[in-house]
Enzyme design. Structure first.
Site, mmCIF file in Angstrom:
data_model
loop_
_atom_site.group_PDB
_atom_site.id
_atom_site.type_symbol
_atom_site.label_atom_id
_atom_site.label_comp_id
_atom_site.label_asym_id
_atom_site.label_seq_id
_atom_site.Cartn_x
_atom_site.Cartn_y
_atom_site.Cartn_z
ATOM 1 N N ASP A 46 0.840 -1.199 0.000
ATOM 2 C CA ASP A 46 0.000 0.000 0.000
ATOM 3 C C ASP A 46 0.872 1.245 0.000
ATOM 4 O O ASP A 46 1.809 1.366 0.791
ATOM 5 C CB ASP A 46 -0.894 0.008 1.248
ATOM 6 C CG ASP A 46 -1.791 1.237 1.309
ATOM 7 O OD1 ASP A 46 -2.928 1.144 0.830
ATOM 8 O OD2 ASP A 46 -1.344 2.279 1.824
ATOM 9 N N LYS A 84 -3.196 5.910 -3.861
ATOM 10 C CA LYS A 84 -4.289 6.823 -3.549
ATOM 11 C C LYS A 84 -4.158 8.125 -4.324
ATOM 12 O O LYS A 84 -3.046 8.618 -4.542
ATOM 13 C CB LYS A 84 -4.316 7.113 -2.042
ATOM 14 C CG LYS A 84 -4.321 5.863 -1.182
ATOM 15 C CD LYS A 84 -4.207 6.178 0.289
ATOM 16 C CE LYS A 84 -3.932 4.922 1.101
ATOM 17 N NZ LYS A 84 -2.549 4.422 0.929
#
Length: 294
Positions: free
Chosen positions: A46, A76
């Site tokens: 991530d 993101k």
């Protein structure tokens, strides 16, 4: 219930329960951490554009030699890029040196200008609609979309207009920030929860908590393993321990099966004292209307 190794997203995709988090992992360290994690059993990484380490994460992915299809990769959308998500996506793909993302999240429901001021003339719902368009038109580049740092208030507003239900809501979760209302809401809607800062923070008091330590002694593991295992033992949860140290990366992957009594004990920690490691308090946005962790 026993700890899980995988969860199933609302897209049908399989997401590994434990991933390597890279928030605050600096260039010069993070590429090695990613490489080492992947070479030692991790399959979930991530990152985020805001972390400013996507290029190095991409280097670690390549250096690991692990096939891209065996890795679940999340990044993101940064707040200043909410008006132009497609170019931002292309930038992330280029930096990560990957043809696609397994999961792309809106980092915060808080559009910002390039100089990091609140962009209050723009609605983050328009960003979500654009992300939906990209997902529906470019499934070869984005396998799933979701959100991060969304409270119930923001989720309710999103779901009133959403064509695509978020696959994931990544939020701060630990015994001092349980966010029970968000967890309950997401589970009802089939939205997977991903816990960041599962230990609470650097040098977290949770690591010295007597309840955590007693359970750790029972299973002959470190307190961190118990705090990470807490999420792996809950349905619909994944978790992102972060480290750039080889020994800790290996240790954090050790998940134990906890009893219902132990889960209850952990959940009752700090019932009256809650804190966030990451609080939404930028200039112009205040706290985004978020309640305290409770």
């Amino acid at each position: 219930m026993p700890a899980t190794k995988f969860v199933t997203l609302n897209t049908g995709a399989i997401m590994p329960t434990v991933g390597l988090g890279t928030w605050k992992s600096a260039p010069g360290e993070v590429e090695h951490a990613v490489e080492y994690a992947l070479k030692n059993g991790y399959t979930h990484i991530d990152t985020a554009a805001a972390y400013q380490n996507e290029t190095e994460v991409g280097q670690g992915l390549k250096a690991s030699g692990v096939a891209r299809g065996s890795i679940f990769l999340t990044t993101k959308l940064n707040n200043p890029d909410q008006r132009a998500p497609l170019p931002a996506l292309e930038s992330s793909l280029s930096k990560l040196n990957t043809p696609y993302l397994d999961l792309w999240l809106m980092h915060w429901p808080a559009p910002m200008t390039k100089d990091m001021k609140a962009d209050k003339e723009y609605d983050w719902l328009d960003t979500w609609k654009a992300m939906e368009d990209i997902y529906l038109a470019h499934g070869d580049k984005v396998k799933a979309i979701g959100v991060s740092n969304f409270s119930v208030e923001y989720l309710e507003r999103l779901l009133k207009v959403a064509r695509v239900v978020p696959a994931v809501n990544q939020i701060e979760l630990h015994p001092s920030c349980p966010q029970d209302d968000v967890v309950e809401f997401c589970l009802k809607k089939g939205i997977i929860l991903t816990a960041y800062s599962p230990l609470g923070s650097d040098n977290s008091p949770l690591l010295k908590n007597p309840v955590v330590n007693k359970i750790a002694e029972k299973y002959s593991v470190q307190p961190a393993n118990i705090l990470i295992s807490l999420h792996a033992n809950k349905p619909g949860h994944t978790v992102l321990p972060k480290s750039v140290t080889n020994a800790r990366i290996l240790n954090n992957a050790k998940i134990v099966d906890l009893t219902e009594e132990e889960l209850t004990q952990l959940h009752k920690i700090d019932e009256t004292h809650h804190f966030r490691a990451c609080h939404p308090a930028w200039t112009g946005w205040g706290g985004l209307g978020f309640p305290d962790c409770k």
